[in-house]
Design an enzyme around this catalytic site. Structure first.
Site, PDB file in Angstrom:
ATOM      1  N   ASP B 382      34.416  42.891  34.917  1.00 42.51           N
ATOM      2  CA  ASP B 382      34.945  41.734  35.641  1.00 42.51           C
ATOM      3  C   ASP B 382      35.945  42.148  36.729  1.00 42.51           C
ATOM      4  OD1 ASP B 382      35.078  39.037  36.122  1.00 42.51           O
ATOM      5  OD2 ASP B 382      36.347  38.545  34.414  1.00 42.51           O
ATOM      6  N   GLU B 385      39.083  42.045  42.665  1.00 45.07           N
ATOM      7  CA  GLU B 385      39.430  41.418  43.963  1.00 45.07           C
ATOM      8  C   GLU B 385      40.931  41.335  44.229  1.00 45.07           C
ATOM      9  OE1 GLU B 385      38.161  39.792  41.368  1.00 45.07           O
ATOM     10  OE2 GLU B 385      36.087  39.237  41.755  1.00 45.07           O
ATOM     11  N   ASP B 448      32.028  32.483  39.067  1.00 46.34           N
ATOM     12  CA  ASP B 448      32.481  31.427  38.151  1.00 46.34           C
ATOM     13  C   ASP B 448      32.208  30.032  38.683  1.00 46.34           C
ATOM     14  OD1 ASP B 448      33.507  33.700  37.024  1.00 46.34           O
ATOM     15  OD2 ASP B 448      35.578  33.266  37.543  1.00 46.34           O
TER      16      ASP B 448
END
Lengths: 644, 644
Positions: B382, B385, B448
């Site tokens: 995951d 960023e 998401d």
């Protein structure tokens, strides 16, 4: 004064080194941009595609003249004379930037009427007259809703009355002589940057020893408003509508309240839209609702009550005046040469071309004939912000005339009044403005507040409007008592109405407004308690007449506005309080449910108007069930205040 | 090829005159800007104060090299070789713009994974990896709320996986070799403008006769993903959590559903925040919730069920791994030289400095030891960023490394798997990306989504993610079955869940997600009807295994992605449909309450997968109680489809 330096120069104005320019750190830039300016009902989407921005590194100095060149060719000349810098453009560039030196703790005021900030330091202010916006803060739900439903939310800088001039705490006023789109950027630590979408003619500076001196000079420079008539200080201007019968009923209800005028917007008839009740924009009396208006006004006058109306520079397509103006070619045109129809929210209008002398004079005659001859003592001269840039004018470029429109509109009203010999008697009031509005407009008002407590568009924004207008050359302003905009779930509360009554009583002019949705909102005549409070506050306001008259004279003579930010007389500042005249300190209640509040008293001897308690300078928590007001112990009007 | 013209030059790439430059109309600009890039929980506020933008009017051409000069000095050299333009900077400028010629009806695709638009023409796309945003449309209430509560609303361009490369319908792919902040502006009529906050090393072009050829070349140029293992096609990856007991219970409930793996995010334990249940970011098994995990996994494997976990490149301050990494100096530092703590929403983490070789290798060992050695068959890799630009790295400038972070993160995971000899067996899946991610990441997922039907962040955004990823070099992607974000009043409906089950079944990989607030939302195991639908759709998905394997091989060999926009094979396009492999046309249902819907069938012979009805190209309204899917009558897998 130019100081020639190795590789650069400095410009000194008054005591300030305002410009420092060198090859390495230029402070003047030219460039080329292609703007896109779209309008939806007075709200503007403004974007610039910036093709170039060239620092002017190469220059020559000869006497007072600095010439900047590019590829060996002069592109800009700049002449420095006393407190003025003039520019001559020799290029095809259409964007101009200049940086003025800033200091760390410097404060900035002005830029016309501002509703969100009084001190402008740290922010960027685009200058383009527009709808003020509903909510005016992208973080509030109302603003978001208004944006989504009609691009109408606005932002912290949207205003009806921008002005390309600012006051620095370094004791100068800077005035940029241009009316195109501009952006004043006070967000940098060591410079202010002025962006102009054209090469400005001139930048002028006014300097002085202190704020009062500078403001006095600035206000004279911009122009002094025509003198406010005495009658307007004596009571309340009651905003009512609904036809003669309805108006009389409301007047009857308020028979105990001192009323100096009825302000009847719908003298022209009505139009119902989803926004609320709107007027029928065909400026002649609606005989159905207002039969024998002339006689009615004469009778009112006998009772010492005047009659005020409403007008704006647009004509509704379905009206008779539209037909006439259209036939005569008096409207602003679109690129095809047809009348440019503007959407005002479920109805369309033509815009009188105020750059067309014939149209201008014709419209003046409409005012004289249809309003002044009928006995009107004034009117709201509404709007002026909606000129789109893709129109064609008789004279001038719409990009330059957009901001000038409110000034032309003010001039038209001014001339109609003056030519009728009624200056100083008739009062028209405007929300829109730009540089130069001052000498024409008899009275400003603080635009269309939301009927709530929100910082950027509710009752607190009135105080910031008062303060910024005072810094921007406005001697006479006031507000809609009760606010204006009721949209979505926002409705006036009784408490808000009471606070607005107090605030208006301690402002130059009291004028109530029923708002855009009169039937859904509480009104000053809704119940006995409100009527009682209005009566009391109107009496107090009227009691201050002699005091206000004194400061009206001072404004006429010295250019010092009636509403004064604390900084004009003291070494403190506030965006929540103001002086009314020299001696009354007003601390309006701007929050709900405030039984006590902290007030800031500048160094002086103060007396609480209600309790007669004495205070020195400092912060105090005082009872605020009624608006906290203090007067100076040393005031020449002390006895007047003592006896209240 | 350079064509020398009077006063200018042109550059021809393939069949296109891509650059036209002259003294009067320059297409290259340099300038100087000062950026401000603030981060709040992965959402960035990016502003540039642009000091200068200089059109490069003066140049010399010598062979393949064009030199641009200013004040007689060379500031930029540009070399044109085949399909490549390289730049050498000799100035202090830090902003670069280049305009490529555009044509009127040109379409633009790519720029990485895009959720709001597939065709990018008419819009501006900033390229900066970030949180994708909640709502992603300033006109929606959810976006406004998310913005106000946490600056988290995002916009049409916010994405985890930007890429500085785009495909033009004029049959070229343009790749800008830089990783700093960039802005690709496709909003102009006659040019595209690329803005780079640095001088780029190189701009490369890939040309071809048609989209398929260009995409194939482009994908090989960017890198081919490691081959997807067979096991992943055979059933559903079930996302569950809550400890072994809970996991077993859910598995039991779904005993009729073909499950190929359990994906257990909370193998590390949990942390409750206001956003929902978050994981405890200390990457080692939580023995309390998952006792004897190794043995458990071995037993699962015997039942042909694999075990997947979760990891990201951050370590929670309260964890043991943090202590170790902190002691060893393996974290990204702040300017003072201390570990830079990043706010992830009510907890703080250090970021492993992936530019520090020792830290990189140490983290690889964490994955090998704590995950692979335990028998994990994969994990969600995951994030990536959140690198702020005011940090200090062991190697490199954070402004260049911010966008590269996801690539380094992918490389780390890739090497951990490769060095363990498990490539082609272990699958890790990522949401973040940038140029070059392709060769490392085994699988992408579409980030998401909100658990709703909204165009920019709900189920429709999955299809745009699939399409844009396909154009951006991604062969293997998939999505959270059921979506992820449930905030404010947004909750999954059963209908949405069913649509997401169908959509996932006709995508490369089926993986369910319980979402950020599992207890408040419906789950695939919530009721019999959903379980039944999941069972059916999982069977269909598994039935397609051989078909998908064939196209997996084609991707490995030719670089043609599994999910294909219609334009790759037909002269039509859609941002609502896609081909899965060559022969299956998928028309996902993206609106509530859709019993029938219009589908667009490209020119071909099609057979409805459910009814076996035949269709030619055209628009048809078809039953959509189940997802409309069509197969080509000429498919070599026709029999497979016929027998479904």
């Amino acid at each position: 004064m130019i100081i020639d330096k190795d590789n650069g120069f400095e410009i000194i104005i008054g005591k300030n080194k305002l410009l420092s320019h060198s090859k390495e750190n230029p402070s003047i830039f030219l460039g080329y941009g292609k703007e896109k300016i779209d309008m939806y009902r007075g709200n503007f989407d403004i974007n610039d595609y910036l093709e170039s921005r060239i620092p002017l590194r190469n220059f020559n100095i000869a006497g007072n003249i600095i010439s900047f060149y590019e590829d060996g060719k002069t592109i800009l000349k700049m002449e420095i004379k006393d407190n003025e810098i003039t520019f001559e453009n020799y290029s095809n560039y259409n964007r101009f930037w200049i940086r003025l030196n800033a200091t760390k703790n410097e404060d900035i005021y002005g830029c016309g009427e501002q509703f969100s900030y009084f001190n402008l330091r740290g922010k960027i202010f685009p200058l383009w007259t527009s709808e003020p916006g509903v909510g005016r803060n992208k973080k509030t739900y109302i603003t978001w809703l208004a944006d989504v439903e009609g691009k109408a939310g606005g932002d912290y800088y949207t205003t009806n009355f921008p002005q390309s001039a600012f006051l620095s705490s370094n004791m100068y006023y800077c005035i940029v002589d241009s009316s195109v789109y501009m952006k004043f950027d006070f967000s940098h630590v060591d410079f202010h940057e002025i962006e102009v979408w054209d090469i400005p003619k001139r930048i002028s500076f006014i300097t002085g020893e202190n704020y009062l001196e500078i403001i006095s000079k600035f206000n004279k420079y911009m122009g002094i408003q025509p003198k406010l008539p005495e009658w307007i200080l004596d009571g309340l201007i009651l905003g009512v509508q609904g036809g003669l019968e309805e108006v009389n009923k409301k007047l009857e209800k308020l028979s105990e309240v001192k009323i100096n005028a009825l302000w009847v917007q719908d003298w022209v008839g009505k139009k119902i839209t989803s926004f609320g009740k709107r007027l029928f924009w065909d400026w002649k009396v609606n005989e159905k609702y207002y039969p024998n208006l002339k006689e009615y006004i004469e009778e009112l006058n006998k009772r010492n009550i005047r009659f005020l109306g409403y007008i704006n520079p647009y004509l509704i397509r379905e009206g008779e005046l539209f037909k006439e103006a259209d036939k005569k070619g008096y409207f602003v045109k679109n690129k095809k040469g047809d009348t440019y129809l503007i959407d005002f929210g479920e109805f369309y209008c033509g815009t009188i071309d105020l750059t067309n002398e014939k149209a201008f004079n014709w419209y003046k005659e409409v005012i004289k004939k249809n309003m002044i001859d009928l006995g009107f003592s004034g009117w709201m001269a509404d709007f002026g912000e909606y000129l789109p840039i893709d129109c064609v004018l008789e004279n001038g470029d719409p990009k330059e005339m957009h901001n000038m429109w409110p000034v032309l509109w003010a001039k038209l009203n001014y001339e109609a009044v003056k030519e009728s010999g009624k200056l100083g008697e008739i009062v028209f009031f405007m929300r829109a403005g730009f540089n130069g509005i001052q000498k024409y407009t008899t009275l400003m008002w603080a635009g269309d507040q939301l009927v709530d407590w929100s910082e950027d568009d509710g009752i607190p924004s009135v105080v910031k409007s008062f303060l910024s207008s005072a810094i921007s050359g406005i001697g006479y302003t006031h507000c809609d008592l009760g606010g204006y905009t009721s949209l979505f779930e926002v409705k006036r509360s009784k408490e808000l109405m009471k606070r607005w009554i107090e605030l208006s009583a301690f402002s130059p002019v009291m004028r109530s407004h029923e708002g855009n949705r009169p039937d859904d909102n509480i009104q000053v005549y809704s119940d006995e308690e409100l009527i009682e409070y209005l009566k009391k506050m109107t009496e107090i306001h009227s009691y201050l007449k002699d005091y206000l008259l004194y400061y009206i004279d001072e404004y006429q003579e010295k250019g010092i506005p009636l509403i004064r930010p604390l900084m004009l007389h003291y070494n403190v500042n506030s965006d929540k309080e103001y002086l009314l005249g020299r001696d009354l300190l007003i601390c309006p209640v701007l929050k709900e449910n405030t039984k006590n509040m902290e007030v800031l008293l500048p160094e002086d001897e103060w007396i609480n108007l209600w309790t007669k308690e004495k205070y020195n300078g400092g912060k105090y928590v005082v009872n605020s069930e009624i608006i906290p007001v203090f007067y100076r112990a040393s005031s020449k009007f002390k006895e007047l205040f003592d006896n209240l």
